[in-house]
Motif scaffolding. Sequence first.
Motif, PDB file in Angstrom:
ATOM      1  N   TRP A  33       0.838  -1.204   0.000  1.00 15.89           N
ATOM      2  CA  TRP A  33       0.000   0.000   0.000  1.00 15.89           C
ATOM      3  C   TRP A  33       0.873   1.254   0.000  1.00 15.89           C
ATOM      4  O   TRP A  33       0.608   2.195  -0.754  1.00 15.89           O
ATOM      5  CB  TRP A  33      -0.910   0.021   1.229  1.00 15.89           C
ATOM      6  N   LYS A  34       1.903   1.275   0.829  1.00 17.05           N
ATOM      7  CA  LYS A  34       2.756   2.455   0.936  1.00 17.05           C
ATOM      8  C   LYS A  34       3.573   2.687  -0.332  1.00 17.05           C
ATOM      9  O   LYS A  34       3.878   3.825  -0.678  1.00 17.05           O
ATOM     10  CB  LYS A  34       3.666   2.355   2.161  1.00 17.05           C
ATOM     11  N   GLU A  35       3.946   1.598  -1.029  1.00 20.32           N
ATOM     12  CA  GLU A  35       4.656   1.737  -2.304  1.00 20.32           C
ATOM     13  C   GLU A  35       3.735   2.330  -3.368  1.00 20.32           C
ATOM     14  O   GLU A  35       4.153   3.139  -4.182  1.00 20.32           O
ATOM     15  CB  GLU A  35       5.183   0.380  -2.771  1.00 20.32           C
ATOM     16  N   LYS A  36       2.468   1.910  -3.348  1.00 18.50           N
ATOM     17  CA  LYS A  36       1.507   2.388  -4.351  1.00 18.50           C
ATOM     18  C   LYS A  36       1.010   3.802  -4.048  1.00 18.50           C
ATOM     19  O   LYS A  36       0.803   4.600  -4.954  1.00 18.50           O
ATOM     20  CB  LYS A  36       0.305   1.442  -4.429  1.00 18.50           C
ATOM     21  N   PHE A  37       0.802   4.086  -2.765  1.00 17.80           N
ATOM     22  CA  PHE A  37       0.233   5.370  -2.339  1.00 17.80           C
ATOM     23  C   PHE A  37       0.997   5.842  -1.106  1.00 17.80           C
ATOM     24  O   PHE A  37       1.101   5.123  -0.132  1.00 17.80           O
ATOM     25  CB  PHE A  37      -1.248   5.217  -1.960  1.00 17.80           C
ATOM     26  N   ASN A  38       1.471   7.055  -1.140  1.00 19.10           N
ATOM     27  CA  ASN A  38       2.263   7.525   0.005  1.00 19.10           C
ATOM     28  C   ASN A  38       1.414   8.195   1.082  1.00 19.10           C
ATOM     29  O   ASN A  38       1.929   8.586   2.113  1.00 19.10           O
ATOM     30  CB  ASN A  38       3.376   8.473  -0.455  1.00 19.10           C
ATOM     31  N   ASN A  39       0.120   8.327   0.861  1.00 24.00           N
ATOM     32  CA  ASN A  39      -0.714   9.069   1.807  1.00 24.00           C
ATOM     33  C   ASN A  39      -1.843   8.209   2.385  1.00 24.00           C
ATOM     34  O   ASN A  39      -2.979   8.637   2.455  1.00 24.00           O
ATOM     35  CB  ASN A  39      -1.312  10.296   1.116  1.00 24.00           C
ATOM     36  N   VAL A  40      -1.521   7.012   2.843  1.00 18.93           N
ATOM     37  CA  VAL A  40      -2.535   6.104   3.366  1.00 18.93           C
ATOM     38  C   VAL A  40      -2.399   6.003   4.880  1.00 18.93           C
ATOM     39  O   VAL A  40      -1.289   5.855   5.400  1.00 18.93           O
ATOM     40  CB  VAL A  40      -2.388   4.685   2.745  1.00 18.93           C
ATOM     41  N   ASN A  41      -3.526   6.072   5.559  1.00 14.54           N
ATOM     42  CA  ASN A  41      -3.550   5.897   7.013  1.00 14.54           C
ATOM     43  C   ASN A  41      -4.028   4.497   7.345  1.00 14.54           C
ATOM     44  O   ASN A  41      -4.956   3.989   6.712  1.00 14.54           O
ATOM     45  CB  ASN A  41      -4.494   6.923   7.656  1.00 14.54           C
ATOM     46  N   PHE A  42      -3.411   3.893   8.363  1.00 14.58           N
ATOM     47  CA  PHE A  42      -3.737   2.523   8.741  1.00 14.58           C
ATOM     48  C   PHE A  42      -4.243   2.450  10.177  1.00 14.58           C
ATOM     49  O   PHE A  42      -3.718   3.139  11.058  1.00 14.58           O
ATOM     50  CB  PHE A  42      -2.500   1.616   8.615  1.00 14.58           C
ATOM     51  N   ALA A  43      -5.221   1.585  10.381  1.00 18.86           N
ATOM     52  CA  ALA A  43      -5.668   1.246  11.735  1.00 18.86           C
ATOM     53  C   ALA A  43      -4.776   0.118  12.235  1.00 18.86           C
ATOM     54  O   ALA A  43      -4.164  -0.599  11.440  1.00 18.86           O
ATOM     55  CB  ALA A  43      -7.123   0.791  11.705  1.00 18.86           C
ATOM     56  N   ASP A  44      -4.733  -0.062  13.514  1.00 17.85           N
ATOM     57  CA  ASP A  44      -3.993  -1.177  14.089  1.00 17.85           C
ATOM     58  C   ASP A  44      -4.667  -2.476  13.655  1.00 17.85           C
ATOM     59  O   ASP A  44      -5.831  -2.719  13.988  1.00 17.85           O
ATOM     60  CB  ASP A  44      -3.974  -1.061  15.612  1.00 17.85           C
ATOM     61  N   SER A  45      -3.958  -3.308  12.901  1.00 18.89           N
ATOM     62  CA  SER A  45      -4.529  -4.545  12.360  1.00 18.89           C
ATOM     63  C   SER A  45      -4.985  -5.514  13.435  1.00 18.89           C
ATOM     64  O   SER A  45      -5.928  -6.261  13.244  1.00 18.89           O
ATOM     65  CB  SER A  45      -3.523  -5.263  11.460  1.00 18.89           C
ATOM     66  N   PHE A  46      -4.305  -5.510  14.553  1.00 20.20           N
ATOM     67  CA  PHE A  46      -4.610  -6.497  15.579  1.00 20.20           C
ATOM     68  C   PHE A  46      -5.577  -5.977  16.638  1.00 20.20           C
ATOM     69  O   PHE A  46      -5.915  -6.675  17.572  1.00 20.20           O
ATOM     70  CB  PHE A  46      -3.320  -7.018  16.212  1.00 20.20           C
ATOM     71  N   SER A  47      -6.046  -4.759  16.457  1.00 17.37           N
ATOM     72  CA  SER A  47      -7.021  -4.205  17.387  1.00 17.37           C
ATOM     73  C   SER A  47      -8.399  -4.788  17.082  1.00 17.37           C
ATOM     74  O   SER A  47      -8.807  -4.890  15.933  1.00 17.37           O
ATOM     75  CB  SER A  47      -7.064  -2.680  17.231  1.00 17.37           C
TER      76      SER A  47
END
Length: 194
Positions: free
Chosen positions: A65-79
Amino acid sequence: ETNKKILLYPTETLLQNNVNNLKKNNHPQLDQNYNFFENLKQKNKNNVLVKLFPMAESQNIKKIWKEKFNNVNFADSFSINPLHYYNSRVVVLNDISTPLYELMYIGIPFILVSDNKFNELNTKFVKKLKKLEKLKILHSSAIKAAEFLNKNYDTINDWWKNVSKEKNFISFKNALFIEKKDYINSITKDLISI
């Protein structure tokens, strides 16, 4: 308004050498969520929060995702925090999975973006599912789904109130949730027969 987020919640992504039997939404490079995100208006992209499937491979998917788009926000996957749902204006799914059941149950607006033919599912269920296309809940094109959200982002709650009262939506929901007075006895018999 607090509920501005578009929660992008892709299903499990499989990283393996043999990808012949994978659906696109399970493929780390071919997932339709990339096309969906790419076609959102910038103001909507700014509101996207990606919640990856809670598994070790998610770090690799995050890297893609970060390679394709530099402006992505992520939630904690394990939350397992349900606030990700409640703090979202709309949730975008790409498969029939647990989040679909959860969202149907709690009533948070969502769309399902998948070009899957759903051949692995019960035919009767698939017919009910396909009727959600007319309601703009199910989208086989990621680009058309992004266009829909771009056009309806500000009024998504009004849209949801309307579609959730539609006969086809109610029929689909009833196919997911069977409410029987004698549910415990019924499920016990089913489990014993296995």
